[in-house]
Design an enzyme around this catalytic site. Structure first.
Site, PDB file in Angstrom:
ATOM      1  N   PHE A 160      -3.965  -6.550  13.828  1.00  0.00           N
ATOM      2  CA  PHE A 160      -4.300  -7.977  13.801  1.00  0.00           C
ATOM      3  C   PHE A 160      -4.805  -8.443  12.439  1.00  0.00           C
ATOM      4  O   PHE A 160      -4.726  -9.616  12.097  1.00  0.00           O
ATOM      5  CB  PHE A 160      -5.367  -8.293  14.871  1.00  0.00           C
ATOM      6  CG  PHE A 160      -6.759  -7.916  14.446  1.00  0.00           C
ATOM      7  CD1 PHE A 160      -7.527  -8.786  13.681  1.00  0.00           C
ATOM      8  CD2 PHE A 160      -7.312  -6.680  14.771  1.00  0.00           C
ATOM      9  CE1 PHE A 160      -8.808  -8.428  13.257  1.00  0.00           C
ATOM     10  CE2 PHE A 160      -8.576  -6.320  14.359  1.00  0.00           C
ATOM     11  CZ  PHE A 160      -9.331  -7.195  13.598  1.00  0.00           C
ATOM     12  N   GLU A 262      -0.313   4.138   9.073  1.00  0.00           N
ATOM     13  CA  GLU A 262      -1.306   3.490   8.195  1.00  0.00           C
ATOM     14  C   GLU A 262      -2.510   3.178   9.068  1.00  0.00           C
ATOM     15  O   GLU A 262      -2.553   2.155   9.741  1.00  0.00           O
ATOM     16  CB  GLU A 262      -0.729   2.191   7.617  1.00  0.00           C
ATOM     17  CG  GLU A 262       0.471   2.388   6.720  1.00  0.00           C
ATOM     18  CD  GLU A 262       0.106   2.927   5.336  1.00  0.00           C
ATOM     19  OE1 GLU A 262      -1.091   3.107   5.054  1.00  0.00           O
ATOM     20  OE2 GLU A 262       1.024   3.178   4.551  1.00  0.00           O
ATOM     21  N   LEU A 263      -3.509   4.072   9.038  1.00  0.00           N
ATOM     22  CA  LEU A 263      -4.570   3.995  10.044  1.00  0.00           C
ATOM     23  C   LEU A 263      -5.926   3.667   9.412  1.00  0.00           C
ATOM     24  O   LEU A 263      -6.003   3.220   8.275  1.00  0.00           O
ATOM     25  CB  LEU A 263      -4.589   5.305  10.832  1.00  0.00           C
ATOM     26  CG  LEU A 263      -3.201   5.745  11.337  1.00  0.00           C
ATOM     27  CD1 LEU A 263      -3.259   7.097  12.002  1.00  0.00           C
ATOM     28  CD2 LEU A 263      -2.597   4.697  12.267  1.00  0.00           C
ATOM     29  N   CYS A 296      -8.703  -2.614   6.385  1.00  0.00           N
ATOM     30  CA  CYS A 296      -8.680  -1.151   6.450  1.00  0.00           C
ATOM     31  C   CYS A 296      -9.380  -0.573   5.226  1.00  0.00           C
ATOM     32  O   CYS A 296      -9.910   0.527   5.271  1.00  0.00           O
ATOM     33  CB  CYS A 296      -7.251  -0.651   6.545  1.00  0.00           C
ATOM     34  SG  CYS A 296      -6.177  -1.368   5.303  1.00  0.00           S
ATOM     35  N   GLU A 392     -15.280   4.448  11.665  1.00  0.00           N
ATOM     36  CA  GLU A 392     -14.924   3.122  11.181  1.00  0.00           C
ATOM     37  C   GLU A 392     -15.301   2.108  12.254  1.00  0.00           C
ATOM     38  O   GLU A 392     -14.718   2.113  13.341  1.00  0.00           O
ATOM     39  CB  GLU A 392     -13.412   3.038  10.920  1.00  0.00           C
ATOM     40  CG  GLU A 392     -12.961   1.657  10.462  1.00  0.00           C
ATOM     41  CD  GLU A 392     -11.449   1.448  10.585  1.00  0.00           C
ATOM     42  OE1 GLU A 392     -10.894   1.698  11.688  1.00  0.00           O
ATOM     43  OE2 GLU A 392     -10.828   1.036   9.598  1.00  0.00           O
ATOM     44  N   ALA A 455      -5.701  -4.016  -2.760  1.00  0.00           N
ATOM     45  CA  ALA A 455      -4.656  -3.277  -3.481  1.00  0.00           C
ATOM     46  C   ALA A 455      -3.512  -4.215  -3.891  1.00  0.00           C
ATOM     47  O   ALA A 455      -3.311  -5.268  -3.303  1.00  0.00           O
ATOM     48  CB  ALA A 455      -4.119  -2.174  -2.581  1.00  0.00           C
TER      49      ALA A 455
HETATM   50  P1  NAD Z   1      -5.047  -1.237  17.127  1.00  0.00           P
HETATM   51  O1  NAD Z   1      -4.867   0.209  16.928  1.00  0.00           O
HETATM   52  O2  NAD Z   1      -5.851  -1.703  18.268  1.00  0.00           O
HETATM   53  O3  NAD Z   1      -3.612  -1.942  17.286  1.00  0.00           O
HETATM   54  C1  NAD Z   1      -2.630  -1.898  16.262  1.00  0.00           C
HETATM   55  C2  NAD Z   1      -1.261  -2.167  16.859  1.00  0.00           C
HETATM   56  O4  NAD Z   1      -0.871  -1.045  17.633  1.00  0.00           O
HETATM   57  C3  NAD Z   1      -1.191  -3.365  17.797  1.00  0.00           C
HETATM   58  O5  NAD Z   1       0.024  -4.045  17.585  1.00  0.00           O
HETATM   59  C4  NAD Z   1      -1.214  -2.714  19.172  1.00  0.00           C
HETATM   60  O6  NAD Z   1      -0.628  -3.500  20.172  1.00  0.00           O
HETATM   61  C5  NAD Z   1      -0.381  -1.489  18.883  1.00  0.00           C
HETATM   62  N1  NAD Z   1      -0.533  -0.379  19.837  1.00  0.00           N
HETATM   63  C6  NAD Z   1      -1.673   0.124  20.347  1.00  0.00           C
HETATM   64  N2  NAD Z   1      -1.397   1.172  21.162  1.00  0.00           N
HETATM   65  C7  NAD Z   1      -0.051   1.326  21.141  1.00  0.00           C
HETATM   66  C8  NAD Z   1       0.854   2.228  21.769  1.00  0.00           C
HETATM   67  N3  NAD Z   1       0.422   3.173  22.581  1.00  0.00           N
HETATM   68  N4  NAD Z   1       2.166   2.090  21.510  1.00  0.00           N
HETATM   69  C9  NAD Z   1       2.614   1.156  20.657  1.00  0.00           C
HETATM   70  N5  NAD Z   1       1.820   0.253  20.057  1.00  0.00           N
HETATM   71  C10 NAD Z   1       0.498   0.346  20.300  1.00  0.00           C
HETATM   72  O7  NAD Z   1      -5.630  -1.821  15.741  1.00  0.00           O
HETATM   73  P2  NAD Z   1      -6.180  -3.276  15.412  1.00  0.00           P
HETATM   74  O8  NAD Z   1      -7.502  -3.471  16.070  1.00  0.00           O
HETATM   75  O9  NAD Z   1      -5.114  -4.303  15.627  1.00  0.00           O
HETATM   76  O10 NAD Z   1      -6.374  -3.156  13.821  1.00  0.00           O
HETATM   77  C11 NAD Z   1      -7.477  -2.595  13.210  1.00  0.00           C
HETATM   78  C12 NAD Z   1      -7.202  -1.170  12.779  1.00  0.00           C
HETATM   79  O11 NAD Z   1      -6.049  -1.109  11.940  1.00  0.00           O
HETATM   80  C13 NAD Z   1      -8.323  -0.589  11.936  1.00  0.00           C
HETATM   81  O12 NAD Z   1      -8.543   0.735  12.307  1.00  0.00           O
HETATM   82  C14 NAD Z   1      -7.774  -0.680  10.513  1.00  0.00           C
HETATM   83  O13 NAD Z   1      -8.373   0.225   9.613  1.00  0.00           O
HETATM   84  C15 NAD Z   1      -6.340  -0.384  10.753  1.00  0.00           C
HETATM   85  N6  NAD Z   1      -5.503  -0.857   9.656  1.00  0.00           N
HETATM   86  C16 NAD Z   1      -5.002   0.068   8.790  1.00  0.00           C
HETATM   87  C17 NAD Z   1      -4.244  -0.360   7.694  1.00  0.00           C
HETATM   88  C18 NAD Z   1      -3.698   0.628   6.708  1.00  0.00           C
HETATM   89  O14 NAD Z   1      -2.802   0.256   5.957  1.00  0.00           O
HETATM   90  N7  NAD Z   1      -4.184   1.868   6.646  1.00  0.00           N
HETATM   91  C19 NAD Z   1      -3.995  -1.720   7.502  1.00  0.00           C
HETATM   92  C20 NAD Z   1      -4.517  -2.622   8.421  1.00  0.00           C
HETATM   93  C21 NAD Z   1      -5.264  -2.167   9.496  1.00  0.00           C
END
Ligand code: NAD
Length: 505
Positions: A160, A262-263, A296, A392, A455
């Site tokens: 999101f 990308e977590l 992130c 985090e 970045a």
């Molecule tokens: P989230 O993990 O709740 O959801 C991310 C996406 O994954 C959503 O579209 C969700 O619907 C989908 N999803 C969840 N479970 C799934 C499954 N089993 N199968 C398929 N899709 C699934 O994350 P969030 O709350 O939306 O975002 C915040 C997180 O994202 C933070 O941990 C942040 O650090 C990370 N993030 C990382 C980066 C990066 O580039 N490393 C960039 C942005 C955000």
């Protein structure tokens, strides 16, 4: 607000599935309400897609891929160039929608769209540079080289907090590489995705491109799982929490697909005794408070050398006191709301745990009463024995550690599970080189005298350890979106075997 939504083709009720040609009339899933985090009020609704709709999209995407892959890469680049131009025209409107639906401040919302434009420019250049290597064969007269072919239909799952840019990092590059794609955006920001689809549709239609850029709004547990486990998808690029990455990584790994993960991060800044305190303050304020701590790359841990500790902390606390919190669309606001009440609860729980573990709240620590998911940015004096500092929490909490020297700071810094972004503030060349050496920062991004956040698209973006190991955007990240083929050609009338093997025939 209505004008803005109208400009971007958002209605009161929207369809959450686009097959790369049209919006599907009956996506089949439940209604989803997109809520404005600033007011807690609904913005618009979306009819989500069900699994049958996913299959229809997949068929279109496969058909789209068959044609798209045969278009010369520079011609695909032309389509991406025009998508970049369309985004330029809609930069303000789309940026404001990002602020409205996600809650980041206006300049960051528009900055996110600028990032989309930048990656389109990058991808256009790349469309003429998908180079392979040539090698010298050990066999007489033979020619060896490698070439890169499009991979197939790529699944793009986004978080999101960057509701539009992360799609473009993937889509612009995958697009010039000749892949079709299905985008599953976060259910917290579906309107941003719908707006992007509306912006790009006239361009792809003008070029007769069909089934290449599709999008589906649906639950992670149904449509998301379906996409991830689909053997027709050779690559799943997923951005989100470590928990999500563990799940997706194992499902894709089980079917021997590729994943680009990308977590989450747990990003730290180390400040040495010779650092410029003014730079440190600006970098930490933006890194820890910007986007309400929902990047992130947000700064979550600060390691202050004991000689500067008190001075910097006093100035930081004073700086936090002057942050204007409020409507992200108001030009004077520096921090908007969190995404929703669940995020406020997570922050509250983290602060409670920090206190129980001996952390000392120096400022903030509370939610802000009234409408919207507003919280106070928070600084907590921490010690290395606290468990919460290893996690985090997607909120503006900064844990501050007093350190004796670089070695102590580095040791604590590298001791967490995540490995995304990191920064050192020092004017000492030797310390900086130690930080950048193989024995220094263990993160995917290591900065010197620049914070952890913000970045540029030209470098490969991503992190190590539990951050997932993926690399997106710049440098040679394009290679994951293609399949490499090693070719050997024998123009002679002999058939020598490699390694001098003699088979006697
Ligand atoms: P989230 O993990 O709740 O959801 C991310 C996406 O994954 C959503 O579209 C969700 O619907 C989908 N999803 C969840 N479970 C799934 C499954 N089993 N199968 C398929 N899709 C699934 O994350 P969030 O709350 O939306 O975002 C915040 C997180 O994202 C933070 O941990 C942040 O650090 C990370 N993030 C990382 C980066 C990066 O580039 N490393 C960039 C942005 C955000």
């Amino acid at each position: 607000m209505n004008d803005l939504l109208q400009q971007l083709g958002i209605a009161d009720e929207n369809h959450g599935a686009h097959d790369g040609n049209h919006w599907l009339e009956t996506p089949g899933g439940a209604e989803l309400v997109s809520v404005n985090p600033t007011t807690g009020e609904p913005i618009a609704t979306v009819i989500q897609a069900d699994e049958a709709t996913y299959d229809r999209l997949m068929q279109q995407a496969q058909a789209g891929f068959e044609k798209w892959r045969l278009l010369p890469a520079p011609a695909r680049g032309q389509v991406i160039r025009e998508i970049g131009d369309a985004l330029r025209e809609k930069k303000q409107a789309l940026g404001q929608l990002v602020s409205l639906e996600m809650g980041k401040i206006r300049t960051e919302g528009e900055g996110e769209v600028q990032e989309m434009i930048d990656i389109c420019d990058f991808a256009v250049g790349l469309s003429r540079q998908l180079y392979g290597l040539t090698m010298h064969s050990e066999r007489p007269g033979h020619r060896m080289y490698e070439q890169w072919h499009p991979l197939g239909v790529v699944g793009i799952v986004t978080a999101f907090n960057f509701p539009v840019a992360v799609w473009s990092w993937n889509a612009a590059i995958a697009g010039v590489c000749g892949d079709a794609m299905i985008w599953k955006p976060s259910s917290k920001t579906p309107l941003c995705a719908i707006a992007v689809q509306n912006i790009i549709q006239p361009i792809v239609a003008r070029h007769g491109v069909e089934g290449v850029f599709s999008m589906i709004v649906g639950r992670g547990s149904s449509v998301g799982e379906k996409l991830v486990s689909d053997r027709r998808i050779p690559l799943v690029s997923a951005t989100g929490s470590c928990r999500m990455g563990r799940r997706i990584g194992s499902v894709v790994g089980e079917r021997l697909g590729r994943s680009l993960l990308e977590l989450g991060g747990n990003n730290g800044i180390i400040v040495m005794e010779d650092a410029d305190p003014n730079l440190v303050l600006r970098a930490v304020l933006f890194g820890a408070v910007g986007t309400a701590g929902q990047r992130c790359t947000s700064t979550r841990r600060l390691f202050l050398h004991e000689s500067l500790h008190d001075e910097i902390l006093d100035r930081l606390v004073a700086g936090y006191g002057s942050i204007k919190i409020g409507d992200p669309l108001d030009a004077s606001t520096l921090m908007g709301p969190l995404i929703d009440e669940g995020a406020v609860d997570d922050m509250t729980a983290a602060i409670k745990q920090a206190k129980e573990e001996g952390g000392e709240i120096l400022c903030g620590g509370n939610r802000i009463d009234g409408k919207g998911a507003f919280v106070q940015p928070t600084i907590i004096k921490a010690h290395r024995g606290m468990n919460i500092v290893r996690e985090e929490t997607f909120a503006p909490i900064l844990y501050v550690f007093k350190v004796r020297d670089y070695d102590e700071a580095l040791e604590i810094h590298n001791s967490v599970d995540q490995g995304l972004s990191s920064a050192l503030f020092s004017t000492n060349l030797i310390t900086a080189e130690r930080w950048l050496s193989a024995a220094g920062s263990d993160c995917g991004i290591a900065n010197v005298n620049i914070g952890t956040s913000g970045a540029e698209i030209g470098g490969a973006f991503g992190g190590e350890k539990d951050t997932g190991g993926g690399r997106e955007a710049g440098s040679d990240s394009w290679k994951i979106y293609m399949r490499r083929q090693t070719v050997t050609i024998n123009p002679t009338s002999d058939l020598p075997l490699a390694q001098g093997v003699d088979f006697g025939v």
